[in-house]
Enzyme design. Structure first.
Site, PDB file in Angstrom:
ATOM      1  N   TYR A 105       0.815  -1.266   0.096  1.00  0.00           N
ATOM      2  CA  TYR A 105      -0.006  -0.035  -0.083  1.00  0.00           C
ATOM      3  C   TYR A 105       0.913   1.141   0.089  1.00  0.00           C
ATOM      4  O   TYR A 105       1.313   1.609   1.016  1.00  0.00           O
ATOM      5  CB  TYR A 105      -0.787   0.091   1.091  1.00  0.00           C
ATOM      6  CG  TYR A 105      -1.867   1.068   1.515  1.00  0.00           C
ATOM      7  CD1 TYR A 105      -2.535   1.717   0.290  1.00  0.00           C
ATOM      8  CD2 TYR A 105      -2.159   1.599   2.665  1.00  0.00           C
ATOM      9  CE1 TYR A 105      -3.178   2.769   0.270  1.00  0.00           C
ATOM     10  CE2 TYR A 105      -2.948   2.686   2.841  1.00  0.00           C
ATOM     11  CZ  TYR A 105      -3.487   3.417   1.655  1.00  0.00           C
ATOM     12  OH  TYR A 105      -4.130   4.339   1.759  1.00  0.00           O
ATOM     13  N   ASP A 144      -2.338  -1.252  -4.148  1.00  0.00           N
ATOM     14  CA  ASP A 144      -2.572   0.300  -4.469  1.00  0.00           C
ATOM     15  C   ASP A 144      -1.297   0.727  -4.376  1.00  0.00           C
ATOM     16  O   ASP A 144      -0.678   1.330  -3.659  1.00  0.00           O
ATOM     17  CB  ASP A 144      -3.551   0.660  -3.289  1.00  0.00           C
ATOM     18  CG  ASP A 144      -4.011   2.165  -3.487  1.00  0.00           C
ATOM     19  OD1 ASP A 144      -3.383   2.742  -4.462  1.00  0.00           O
ATOM     20  OD2 ASP A 144      -4.532   2.720  -2.621  1.00  0.00           O
TER      21      ASP A 144
END
Length: 264
Positions: A105, A144
């Site tokens: 992330y 992400d």
């Protein structure tokens, strides 16, 4: 091998919005999550005995965090960058016989770009870490990455130029990562496809009109390109402001082993 990555933007909330239905339907060998936003003991998931669960919680409550649910037993697990504590819970690395899997992330530069210098420095450390892994065995990276790499990865490229997630600096770091030996699996299969997005803002009707960004990825060591069977974005799956992305890989373990034997 079927792999899934999903920024759930709060796992407890996502479970109340159909997470388990999708999880059971997709039947992934490895399922990676970002932005779980919970601490140890705050959730109990009935995923079946075949899955092993690995969690990297952020120290700050209700913030960041990653997880991996895998039915393939790893040889080892590492949290954060190598030999480094990582208080925001952003990285998990699993080592398997034929490859490494890294879920990440990536830090957001923030709307005012106040965290952009940290983000760029973090990108350099993360790239070096991946290259160290790749020198040992191939790597699959998912998560992400908080950047729309090309103009076709964002609906309104012109009006978003310079905004967080679409600055020249962030896009250049992504280009550099790919140039050092990694492949964007979705763009490899669909180099010119537009309107393929994985994140939408919470503004009214944005998702319905598909005004989105593609910021969730599966990257692979470039020598794994021949084994990419499919890469897709499950944009019809709700439950988060992101949707799941999926990678299907043909079995490459025997091929890589034979290559190593030939070299030796």
């Amino acid at each position: 091998m079927n792999l899934v990555s999903w920024n759930v933007n709060g796992l407890r909330a996502c479970v109340n919005k159909g997470f388990l239905e999708y999880f059971n339907h997709i039947n992934a060998d490895i399922f990676c999550l970002q932005e779980i936003k919970l601490q140890e003991g705050q959730i109990h998931l009935e995923l079946g005995e075949e899955y092993k669960l690995f969690w990297n919680y952020a120290q700050k409550k209700g913030y960041s965090g990653t997880a991996i649910f895998t039915r393939i037993n790893p040889l080892s697990v590492r949290y954060g960058l190598e030999e480094e504590t990582e208080p925001e819970g952003r990285i998990i690395t699993l080592e398997f016989e034929a490859f490494y899997l890294v879920t990440v992330y990536t830090p957001n530069a923030k709307r005012d770009l106040s965290r952009l210098p940290y983000r760029l420095e973090w990108e350099d450390r993360f790239r070096n870490y991946l290259l160290e892994l790749d020198a040992r065995k191939p790597v699959i990276i998912c998560g992400d990455l908080n950047v729309a790499h090309q103009e076709i990865d964002i609906k309104n490229a012109k009006s978003n130029r310079g905004n967080s997630g679409f600055t020249d600096e962030e896009r250049e770091k992504m280009t550099l990562l790919l140039e050092t030996g990694f492949t964007d699996s979705f763009r490899f299969l669909y180099p010119e496809r537009t309107d393929a997005y994985s994140w939408w803002s919470n503004m009214p009707k944005v998702r319905e009109r598909n005004v989105g960004w593609r910021i969730d990825y599966f990257l692979v060591s470039s020598r794994l390109r021949p084994f990419i069977a499919d890469a897709r974005i499950d944009s019809d799956i709700y439950g988060s402001d992101h949707c799941p992305v999926v990678l299907e890989m043909a079995d490459f373990s025997e091929s890589l082993l034979s290559q190593e034997n030939t070299i030796s």
